[in-house]
Design an enzyme around this catalytic site. Structure first.
Site, mmCIF file in Angstrom:
data_model
loop_
_atom_site.group_PDB
_atom_site.id
_atom_site.type_symbol
_atom_site.label_atom_id
_atom_site.label_comp_id
_atom_site.label_asym_id
_atom_site.label_seq_id
_atom_site.Cartn_x
_atom_site.Cartn_y
_atom_site.Cartn_z
ATOM 1 N N GLN A 278 -1.739 3.715 -40.617
ATOM 2 C CA GLN A 278 -2.391 4.902 -41.197
ATOM 3 C C GLN A 278 -3.905 4.827 -41.364
ATOM 4 O OE1 GLN A 278 -2.292 7.709 -45.189
ATOM 5 N NE2 GLN A 278 -0.625 6.317 -44.930
ATOM 6 N N SER A 279 -4.401 3.717 -41.893
ATOM 7 C CA SER A 279 -5.820 3.715 -42.297
ATOM 8 C C SER A 279 -6.749 3.919 -41.103
ATOM 9 C CB SER A 279 -6.166 2.407 -43.015
ATOM 10 O OG SER A 279 -6.032 1.315 -42.126
ATOM 11 N N ASP B 171 -1.205 -4.499 -22.443
ATOM 12 C CA ASP B 171 -0.864 -5.761 -23.090
ATOM 13 C C ASP B 171 -2.140 -6.588 -23.168
ATOM 14 O OD1 ASP B 171 -0.057 -8.226 -23.886
ATOM 15 O OD2 ASP B 171 1.535 -8.464 -22.406
ATOM 16 N N PHE C 213 -6.306 -4.256 -37.431
ATOM 17 C CA PHE C 213 -5.304 -5.302 -37.331
ATOM 18 C C PHE C 213 -5.387 -6.211 -38.552
ATOM 19 C CE2 PHE C 213 -5.819 -4.751 -32.580
ATOM 20 C CZ PHE C 213 -4.561 -4.208 -32.387
ATOM 21 N N GLY C 214 -4.367 -7.062 -38.668
ATOM 22 C CA GLY C 214 -4.422 -8.083 -39.700
ATOM 23 C C GLY C 214 -5.619 -8.994 -39.439
ATOM 24 N N LYS D 60 -2.804 -9.640 -45.380
ATOM 25 C CA LYS D 60 -2.454 -8.311 -44.856
ATOM 26 C C LYS D 60 -2.292 -7.365 -46.042
ATOM 27 C CE LYS D 60 0.124 -9.809 -40.801
ATOM 28 N NZ LYS D 60 1.456 -9.884 -40.183
ATOM 29 N N VAL D 61 -2.594 -6.119 -45.823
ATOM 30 C CA VAL D 61 -2.529 -5.179 -46.951
ATOM 31 C C VAL D 61 -1.979 -3.820 -46.507
ATOM 32 C CG1 VAL D 61 -3.965 -3.819 -48.535
ATOM 33 C CG2 VAL D 61 -4.363 -6.258 -48.307
ATOM 34 N N GLU E 123 -0.981 0.258 -48.187
ATOM 35 C CA GLU E 123 -1.479 1.248 -49.149
ATOM 36 C C GLU E 123 -1.352 0.828 -50.625
ATOM 37 O OE1 GLU E 123 -2.823 4.536 -48.875
ATOM 38 O OE2 GLU E 123 -2.926 4.332 -51.051
ATOM 39 N N ASP F 268 -5.193 3.926 -47.683
ATOM 40 C CA ASP F 268 -5.189 4.071 -46.221
ATOM 41 C C ASP F 268 -6.138 5.187 -45.771
ATOM 42 O OD1 ASP F 268 -3.438 2.064 -45.600
ATOM 43 O OD2 ASP F 268 -1.665 3.317 -45.636
ATOM 44 N N GLY G 261 -13.407 13.553 -66.887
ATOM 45 C CA GLY G 261 -14.778 13.767 -67.363
ATOM 46 C C GLY G 261 -14.832 14.131 -68.833
ATOM 47 N N GLY G 262 -15.916 14.719 -69.222
ATOM 48 C CA GLY G 262 -16.103 15.057 -70.630
ATOM 49 C C GLY G 262 -15.478 16.395 -71.025
ATOM 50 N N GLN G 263 -14.756 17.020 -70.114
ATOM 51 C CA GLN G 263 -14.110 18.304 -70.427
ATOM 52 C C GLN G 263 -12.605 18.057 -70.509
ATOM 53 O OE1 GLN G 263 -15.983 20.840 -71.088
ATOM 54 N NE2 GLN G 263 -17.922 20.287 -70.120
HETATM 55 N N1 CAO Z 1 -1.143 -6.099 -26.769
HETATM 56 C C1 CAO Z 1 -0.730 -7.322 -27.186
HETATM 57 N N2 CAO Z 1 -0.594 -7.649 -28.471
HETATM 58 C C2 CAO Z 1 -0.888 -6.704 -29.375
HETATM 59 C C3 CAO Z 1 -1.325 -5.408 -29.022
HETATM 60 C C4 CAO Z 1 -1.453 -5.125 -27.639
HETATM 61 N N3 CAO Z 1 -1.840 -3.937 -27.202
HETATM 62 N N4 CAO Z 1 -1.541 -4.702 -30.137
HETATM 63 C C5 CAO Z 1 -1.249 -5.505 -31.158
HETATM 64 N N5 CAO Z 1 -0.846 -6.720 -30.693
HETATM 65 C C6 CAO Z 1 -0.450 -7.906 -31.461
HETATM 66 C C7 CAO Z 1 -1.655 -8.579 -32.070
HETATM 67 O O1 CAO Z 1 -2.275 -9.431 -31.151
HETATM 68 C C8 CAO Z 1 -1.023 -9.311 -33.221
HETATM 69 O O2 CAO Z 1 -0.418 -10.495 -32.776
HETATM 70 P P1 CAO Z 1 -0.815 -11.972 -33.334
HETATM 71 O O3 CAO Z 1 -0.532 -11.956 -34.808
HETATM 72 O O4 CAO Z 1 0.103 -12.869 -32.560
HETATM 73 O O5 CAO Z 1 -2.242 -12.227 -33.061
HETATM 74 C C9 CAO Z 1 0.058 -8.315 -33.657
HETATM 75 O O6 CAO Z 1 0.341 -7.482 -32.555
HETATM 76 C C10 CAO Z 1 -0.416 -7.320 -34.707
HETATM 77 O O7 CAO Z 1 -0.705 -7.987 -35.822
HETATM 78 P P2 CAO Z 1 -1.002 -7.279 -37.222
HETATM 79 O O8 CAO Z 1 -1.200 -8.394 -38.183
HETATM 80 O O9 CAO Z 1 -2.117 -6.307 -37.176
HETATM 81 O O10 CAO Z 1 0.309 -6.407 -37.472
HETATM 82 P P3 CAO Z 1 1.395 -6.511 -38.616
HETATM 83 O O11 CAO Z 1 2.411 -5.473 -38.267
HETATM 84 O O12 CAO Z 1 1.911 -7.889 -38.800
HETATM 85 O O13 CAO Z 1 0.619 -6.090 -39.950
HETATM 86 C C11 CAO Z 1 -0.793 -4.626 -41.250
HETATM 87 C C12 CAO Z 1 0.332 -4.754 -40.202
HETATM 88 C C13 CAO Z 1 -1.119 -3.192 -41.418
HETATM 89 C C14 CAO Z 1 -0.287 -5.221 -42.590
HETATM 90 C C15 CAO Z 1 -2.026 -5.424 -40.770
HETATM 91 O O14 CAO Z 1 -2.402 -4.932 -39.503
HETATM 92 C C16 CAO Z 1 -3.221 -5.307 -41.692
HETATM 93 O O15 CAO Z 1 -3.274 -5.940 -42.752
HETATM 94 N N6 CAO Z 1 -4.228 -4.525 -41.310
HETATM 95 C C17 CAO Z 1 -5.480 -4.401 -42.030
HETATM 96 C C18 CAO Z 1 -5.341 -3.565 -43.249
HETATM 97 C C19 CAO Z 1 -4.788 -2.194 -42.963
HETATM 98 O O16 CAO Z 1 -5.301 -1.442 -42.176
HETATM 99 N N7 CAO Z 1 -3.717 -1.886 -43.674
HETATM 100 C C20 CAO Z 1 -3.222 -0.528 -43.741
HETATM 101 C C21 CAO Z 1 -2.282 -0.218 -42.707
HETATM 102 S S1 CAO Z 1 -1.720 1.400 -42.979
HETATM 103 O O17 CAO Z 1 -0.672 1.267 -44.231
#
Ligand code: CAO
Length: 425
Positions: A17-18, A73, A97-98, A136-137, A139, A168, A247-249
């Protein structure tokens, strides 16, 4: 008509989402937004909370309008080569991404600058640098760590998260502002830069007034909080304020006619000081206009519960819309509690494009929230989200200028997930 961001090309490496809220906004302002997705599955939200079998979910479609989708990929050598080409061809790379994911793919900030020194590299992360930067985070984690949850809810209940996706979508908005600001600076420096919006920072920014109150506590109890009038002591931290006005209202949510059966038969009522006399007249308490216990705002603060209970006796005789009509005539600030059903059916929101109906080849018509930001010279036309990989070949040819042989070689390598886009499933 031209669009504000015509000519800006975004490499959209976002998911969930974010990040997608940010790139959707940029696309609505006219940027060419190329969403890179993993072959076969794509953005995880395509299949999350699915309501129509075989069709992209509303979660995905409502966050990815006006974009193009390419499947790649990123861990395949040819896929990486295509990505490098896109980095060179784009103005902005956006990702959420994470922590460390893009580095592990081989796209460190140093490498990205080598490939394209004009590139703006924009990220959403859960936290900024510090003890939690590797976490990782989602919402609600951001709402809890950014100060929203501890200050939301009622005094006698647990911390609460809100329905508004401030972690997000709120951070996506912050990031979009960072990106257009960096694009503006690039017009004079000629250089790209790193843009980071952390979800904790974004939520805290939206909770600014609560940090204000934290510091005001040193000077004594917060008199505009209704707990003050009820003799409830303040602790060390900004408390949960129920429905108190920030606020103050002073304001509160009060019952209207039909509340016994309709969970949304309520109205938000603000006892704004300049219209106090009118409020007293409307609710039939004219004596409060001159009564020293009620005449002045400071005198009213310890009596807010009594005041709102009394106003409620009046609103309970009206529907929320009747009350709104009457109060508006007297310039008294108020707002009915609108359900999502009422919002979806509200004609004025359709007329402004804030709520739009979109047609989708696999799911048919659905409602979405359009662009909440209206520019007079850059109108938004909301078009449907792309199917997975729908524009893979188009992007290889139009953006990267690959010829037939090169396109065939890329496809044969498996980098795009096969000859047929997965969307044709
Ligand atoms: N080709 C190959 N690999 C891909 C790819 C592609 N096109 N797109 C994604 N991937 C792989 C990445 O390389 C990664 O793999 P590795 O961990 O082996 O390097 C994996 O997919 C994605 O990792 P991720 O950590 O982003 O995904 P997750 O589902 O485990 O976590 C989230 C999701 C949202 C918790 C994490 O992305 C995050 O903390 N993001 C930052 C904060 C954020 O935006 N959070 C809000 C999300 S909306 O609620």
């Amino acid at each position: 008509m031209s669009k504000a961001l015509d000519g800006v090309r975004i490499l959209d490496f976002t998911h969930v989402q974010s990040g997608p809220t940010c790139t959707q906004l940029l696309a609505w302002f006219g940027a060419d937004c190329i969403k890179v997705e993993r072959p076969g599955t794509g953005d995880v939200t395509r299949s999350q909370l699915r309501d129509v079998p075989g069709a992209d979910s509303l979660y995905f479609t409502m966050l990815n309008h006006n974009k193009r989708s390419i499947t790649l990929d990123a861990k395949n050598p040819q896929g990486k080569e295509v990505l490098e080409g896109l980095v060179k061809a784009c103005d902005v790379l956006v990702e959420n991404f994470g922590p460390g994911v893009l580095d592990r793919m081989g796209f460190t900030w140093e490498r990205l600058q080598e490939l394209n020194p004009r590139l703006i590299y924009a990220s959403v992360k859960g936290f900024g640098p510090g003890p939690y930067e590797d976490c990782k985070v989602y919402e609600n984690v951001a709402q809890c760590t950014g100060g929203a949850a501890s200050t939301t809810g009622f005094l006698d209940g647990p911390p609460l998260v809100t329905g508004a996706q401030i972690g997000d979508s709120g951070t996506g908005l912050h990031l979009a502002l960072g990106i257009v600001t960096a694009l503006f600076q690039r017009t004079t420096t000629g250089k790209g830069q790193r843009v980071l919006a952390s979800m904790q920072d974004g939520v805290l920014n939206l909770c600014r007034v609560k940090l204000r109150d934290q510091q005001r506590l040193k000077a004594g109890p917060l008199q505009e909080y209704s707990q003050y009038g009820q003799g409830i002591a303040f602790g060390e931290a900004t408390p949960r304020a129920g429905n108190d006005s920030g606020g103050g209202q002073p304001g509160w949510i009060i019952k209207c006619k039909g509340y016994e059966t309709d969970p949304n038969a309520y109205i938000y009522f603000i006892t704004q000081a300049p219209v106090w006399d009118k409020i007293c007249k409307v609710i039939g308490k004219e004596e409060w206009i001159t009564d020293p216990d009620f005449a002045k705002p400071d005198a009213r603060l310890p009596r807010l519960k009594l005041i709102f209970d009394t106003i409620e006796q009046w609103t309970m005789t009206k529907t929320k819309f009747e009350a709104m009509d009457i109060l508006n005539e007297f310039d008294i600030p108020c707002g009915p509690i609108l359900s999502m059903k009422e919002i979806a059916e509200e004609p004025s929101l359709r007329a402004t494009g804030t709520v739009v109906e979109v047609d989708h080849p696999k799911r048919g018509k659905y409602l979405s929230v359009g662009n909440p930001i209206k520019l007079s010279d850059s109108p938004t036309d909301v078009t449907r989200s792309p199917l997975l990989g729908e524009h893979t070949e188009e992007i290889l040819r139009d953006v990267l200028r690959y010829d037939d042989a090169k396109v065939a070689a890329i496809k044969a390598s498996g980098a795009t997930g096969g000859a047929k886009p997965a969307a044709a499933e």
